[in-house]
Enzyme design. Sequence first.
Site, mmCIF file in Angstrom:
data_model
loop_
_atom_site.group_PDB
_atom_site.id
_atom_site.type_symbol
_atom_site.label_atom_id
_atom_site.label_comp_id
_atom_site.label_asym_id
_atom_site.label_seq_id
_atom_site.Cartn_x
_atom_site.Cartn_y
_atom_site.Cartn_z
ATOM 1 N N ASP A 66 14.626 -2.432 0.900
ATOM 2 C CA ASP A 66 13.592 -2.228 1.915
ATOM 3 C C ASP A 66 14.210 -2.698 3.232
ATOM 4 O O ASP A 66 14.508 -3.884 3.399
ATOM 5 C CB ASP A 66 12.355 -3.058 1.531
ATOM 6 C CG ASP A 66 11.232 -3.008 2.578
ATOM 7 O OD1 ASP A 66 11.500 -2.642 3.739
ATOM 8 O OD2 ASP A 66 10.089 -3.364 2.222
ATOM 9 N N ARG A 69 0.254 18.131 -1.199
ATOM 10 C CA ARG A 69 0.754 16.961 -1.939
ATOM 11 C C ARG A 69 2.191 17.204 -2.399
ATOM 12 O O ARG A 69 2.949 16.273 -2.642
ATOM 13 C CB ARG A 69 -0.167 16.630 -3.122
ATOM 14 C CG ARG A 69 0.323 15.492 -3.998
ATOM 15 C CD ARG A 69 -0.790 14.796 -4.812
ATOM 16 N NE ARG A 69 -1.735 15.724 -5.405
ATOM 17 C CZ ARG A 69 -1.509 16.440 -6.512
ATOM 18 N NH1 ARG A 69 -0.366 16.321 -7.162
ATOM 19 N NH2 ARG A 69 -2.420 17.271 -6.972
ATOM 20 N N TYR A 113 8.644 -8.887 1.107
ATOM 21 C CA TYR A 113 7.327 -8.622 1.686
ATOM 22 C C TYR A 113 6.251 -9.045 0.668
ATOM 23 O O TYR A 113 6.356 -8.714 -0.521
ATOM 24 C CB TYR A 113 7.219 -7.129 2.009
ATOM 25 C CG TYR A 113 5.867 -6.731 2.524
ATOM 26 C CD1 TYR A 113 5.443 -7.132 3.782
ATOM 27 C CD2 TYR A 113 5.008 -5.955 1.750
ATOM 28 C CE1 TYR A 113 4.190 -6.777 4.255
ATOM 29 C CE2 TYR A 113 3.758 -5.592 2.224
ATOM 30 C CZ TYR A 113 3.353 -6.012 3.473
ATOM 31 O OH TYR A 113 2.113 -5.654 3.938
ATOM 32 N N LYS A 169 5.716 0.228 10.816
ATOM 33 C CA LYS A 169 6.296 -0.764 11.732
ATOM 34 C C LYS A 169 7.156 -0.073 12.793
ATOM 35 O O LYS A 169 6.657 0.725 13.551
ATOM 36 C CB LYS A 169 7.075 -1.802 10.908
ATOM 37 C CG LYS A 169 6.376 -2.254 9.634
ATOM 38 C CD LYS A 169 5.112 -3.061 9.893
ATOM 39 C CE LYS A 169 4.225 -3.242 8.677
ATOM 40 N NZ LYS A 169 4.859 -3.759 7.478
HETATM 41 C C1 LIG Z 1 4.599 -3.849 6.131
HETATM 42 C C2 LIG Z 1 5.689 -3.879 5.154
HETATM 43 C C3 LIG Z 1 5.565 -3.231 3.923
HETATM 44 C C4 LIG Z 1 4.297 -2.517 3.506
HETATM 45 O O1 LIG Z 1 4.069 -1.406 4.291
HETATM 46 P P1 LIG Z 1 2.596 -0.740 4.467
HETATM 47 O O2 LIG Z 1 2.877 0.404 5.371
HETATM 48 O O3 LIG Z 1 1.710 -1.794 5.058
HETATM 49 O O4 LIG Z 1 2.135 -0.332 3.119
HETATM 50 C C5 LIG Z 1 6.646 -3.260 3.073
HETATM 51 N N1 LIG Z 1 7.784 -3.904 3.381
HETATM 52 C C6 LIG Z 1 7.936 -4.557 4.550
HETATM 53 C C7 LIG Z 1 9.210 -5.269 4.834
HETATM 54 C C8 LIG Z 1 6.893 -4.572 5.473
HETATM 55 O O5 LIG Z 1 7.042 -5.227 6.639
#
Ligand SMILES: *Cc1c(COP(=O)(O)O)cnc(C)c1O
Length: 396
Positions: A187, A61, A114, A212
């Site tokens: 993000d 961790r 998101y 992604k």
């Molecule tokens: C999918 C996504 C998230 C969340 O990510 P997870 O891996 O599903 O927790 C956050 N921000 C954006 C822009 C996303 O496309």
Amino acid sequence: MSSKKEYLKKAGKGTRSVHSGTSPSENSLNTPVYQSSTFFLDDESYEMWRKGLPRAPVYSRYNNPSTRAVEKKIAQLEEAEDALVFSTGMAAICTTLLTFLSQGDRIVTTRNLYGGTVLALDQDFVRFGIDVTYVNVKDLAAVEEALKEKETKVLYCETLTNPLLEVSDLPSLARLAKKYGAIPIVDSTFATPMSCQPLNLGFEAVIHSVTKLLNGHSDILGGTVAGSKEIIDQIWYKSRNFGGSMDPHQASLLERGMKTLHVRYEKSTETAGKLVTWLESHPKIEKVIYPGLKSHDDYELCKKIMDTPSTMVCFEVKGGDEAGRKLMDNLNIAAQAVSLGGVESLISMPCLTTHVSWKAEDRLAAGIGPGFIRFSTGLEDSEDLIADFKQALNSL
Ligand SMILES: *Cc1c(COP(=O)(O)O)cnc(C)c1O
């Protein structure tokens, strides 16, 4: 080995995608999967632990050589001093924001985020007495007004938004945040470091859902944050406390996925460009939304801050939501699924998924018209994808 790896700092993004971070052991070419929850303690690790130093190599961790390898790869691609990985994108977002926000503190952000992030802010951050103020980040005067009005700890946005693919003016937002003493955090999941490096545009931390494009194979979840060593160390202490760490097997898959990020991103973007041109001229398409098209409001801004306009394509089909659903059902290649950025093309409609609870008129007011479809361009041949859209549109 370490001096030989110095060349990577000046190498191209492709070379960094392949080689950065890789930590061979014995004679292995690749980083082994350090499938171990704990590690032998020695004088050095006892000392790090005693001093409470970040990343003491004592327990997974805290730190693990497999996760550390992929963190170094991400840091070099973002041109950051350091990076940290998490079990999911949401763990990266929540841990990062909760590092800098305490009870009574304020975050200025936009509703155009998101969906999971908005839920966390509205349902949980507010519950802990954090002041969540939403503004339209496309309106820089409104952002400045909000920052001027009350002391703000964090300014938060996304490089490229879902599903309208709006581009945030990162250099201007970073300048405003700094003027008023807020930490600018972004993000950048939809853009990836292949297209945009927010830290070079003045942001202090850049987050990705590696689920992604970074991993790119739709087989793991994960998240990351990159920034200066000072910022990442602070987040590390909270990651240790909150426990959303990435596990070594997940990290190994991520490292493998990221080795082809540059070719995947380039190929999918090229295909996306061909697809939008074809869709724009089709009589059954109402409009195409893609920041690489002159018809998109952010065409100029996209050219300014992104190297390429990304792999996501949105469009509205004539005949509304019913026709949109039929079109998706008619396709042979793209799978109907949420998420994005994998080798396989995915297709979805916000009215059936992310925005299903919204009234049609609210969706329309937010720019999501009837028949709105979101398409994540995969690695299939562009000719096949276009031929598939052609037959699916013809049979509407
Ligand atoms: C999918 C996504 C998230 C969340 O990510 P997870 O891996 O599903 O927790 C956050 N921000 C954006 C822009 C996303 O496309």
